[in-house]
Design a protein around this motif. Structure first.
Motif, PDB file in Angstrom:
ATOM      1  N   ASP A 284       0.866  -1.181   0.000  1.00  0.00           N
ATOM      2  CA  ASP A 284       0.000   0.000   0.000  1.00  0.00           C
ATOM      3  C   ASP A 284       0.898   1.225   0.000  1.00  0.00           C
ATOM      4  O   ASP A 284       1.873   1.271   0.753  1.00  0.00           O
ATOM      5  CB  ASP A 284      -0.918  -0.002   1.226  1.00  0.00           C
TER       6      ASP A 284
ATOM      7  N   GLN B 110       0.098   4.159   1.009  1.00  0.00           N
ATOM      8  CA  GLN B 110      -0.222   5.048   2.124  1.00  0.00           C
ATOM      9  C   GLN B 110       0.391   4.488   3.406  1.00  0.00           C
ATOM     10  O   GLN B 110      -0.022   3.437   3.905  1.00  0.00           O
ATOM     11  CB  GLN B 110      -1.730   5.191   2.295  1.00  0.00           C
TER      12      GLN B 110
ATOM     13  N   ARG C 232      -0.680   1.194   5.831  1.00  0.00           N
ATOM     14  CA  ARG C 232       0.236   0.068   6.069  1.00  0.00           C
ATOM     15  C   ARG C 232       0.481  -0.126   7.559  1.00  0.00           C
ATOM     16  O   ARG C 232       0.453  -1.247   8.074  1.00  0.00           O
ATOM     17  CB  ARG C 232       1.587   0.285   5.368  1.00  0.00           C
TER      18      ARG C 232
ATOM     19  N   ASP D 130      -3.272  -2.798  -2.196  1.00  0.00           N
ATOM     20  CA  ASP D 130      -4.089  -1.650  -2.572  1.00  0.00           C
ATOM     21  C   ASP D 130      -4.289  -1.676  -4.083  1.00  0.00           C
ATOM     22  O   ASP D 130      -3.337  -1.906  -4.840  1.00  0.00           O
ATOM     23  CB  ASP D 130      -3.380  -0.369  -2.148  1.00  0.00           C
TER      24      ASP D 130
ATOM     25  N   GLY E 220      -2.529  -1.647  -8.839  1.00  0.00           N
ATOM     26  CA  GLY E 220      -2.601  -2.767  -7.927  1.00  0.00           C
ATOM     27  C   GLY E 220      -3.154  -4.015  -8.599  1.00  0.00           C
ATOM     28  O   GLY E 220      -2.803  -5.138  -8.229  1.00  0.00           O
TER      29      GLY E 220
ATOM     30  N   VAL F 133      -7.554  -4.062  -1.488  1.00  0.00           N
ATOM     31  CA  VAL F 133      -8.151  -2.982  -0.701  1.00  0.00           C
ATOM     32  C   VAL F 133      -8.175  -1.720  -1.550  1.00  0.00           C
ATOM     33  O   VAL F 133      -7.333  -1.516  -2.417  1.00  0.00           O
ATOM     34  CB  VAL F 133      -7.385  -2.734   0.625  1.00  0.00           C
ATOM     35  N   SER F 134      -9.190  -0.894  -1.278  1.00  0.00           N
ATOM     36  CA  SER F 134      -9.320   0.333  -2.045  1.00  0.00           C
ATOM     37  C   SER F 134     -10.127   1.363  -1.274  1.00  0.00           C
ATOM     38  O   SER F 134     -11.096   1.011  -0.600  1.00  0.00           O
ATOM     39  CB  SER F 134     -10.020   0.043  -3.376  1.00  0.00           C
TER      40      SER F 134
ATOM     41  N   LYS G 235     -11.666   0.683   1.987  1.00  0.00           N
ATOM     42  CA  LYS G 235     -11.128   1.525   3.048  1.00  0.00           C
ATOM     43  C   LYS G 235     -12.151   2.614   3.367  1.00  0.00           C
ATOM     44  O   LYS G 235     -12.810   3.090   2.450  1.00  0.00           O
ATOM     45  CB  LYS G 235      -9.832   2.205   2.603  1.00  0.00           C
TER      46      LYS G 235
END
Length: 127
Positions: free
Chosen positions: A8, A10, A14, A52, A60, A79-80, A101
């Protein structure tokens, strides 16, 4: 101890995911980019990956596709922060589970269980 790779871009995401997993006795490796994640995966085995969908350096989806080629049975959670529906419609075979997310710690742990079950196995006792 099960090993999970978090990819990820971000740092805060993480860190949060890593803390949740470590509290639940997972060994965690963090990667800030798709390239770093693929390098880490090539250097060491993992029991699951959390990726991500929107990374700064690459898609991703492409990272997940590469992971899937290298380890077809790997449990993968996409994940998004954006809508995950488009991803699931375009590439339903790539990730075992999609989390939007922000998610709560229990949502993450449940997603890991679902991903493992979808991949055809069970994570070691930590989950």
């Amino acid at each position: 101890m099960p090993r999970v790779l978090i990819i990820d871009d971000q740092k805060d995401v993480r860190a949060m995911v890593a803390i949740v997993l470590r509290v639940h006795r997972f060994e965690v490796a963090e990667a800030e980019s798709g390239a770093a994640g693929l390098k880490a995966f090539a250097e060491s085995p993992f029991d699951a990956a959390i990726v991500d969908i929107f990374l700064g350096d690459t898609s991703g989806v492409d990272v997940i596709a590469s992971l899937r080629e290298r380890a077809p049975g790997l449990p993968i959670i996409a994940v998004s922060g954006m809508t995950a529906l488009d991803f699931m419609e375009q590439s339903p075979h790539l990730a075992n589970v999609v989390c939007q997310k922000p998610f709560r710690p229990n949502d993450l742990l449940q997603a890991l269980r679902k991903a493992q079950a979808a991949a055809g196995g069970e994570l070691p006792a930590a989950v």
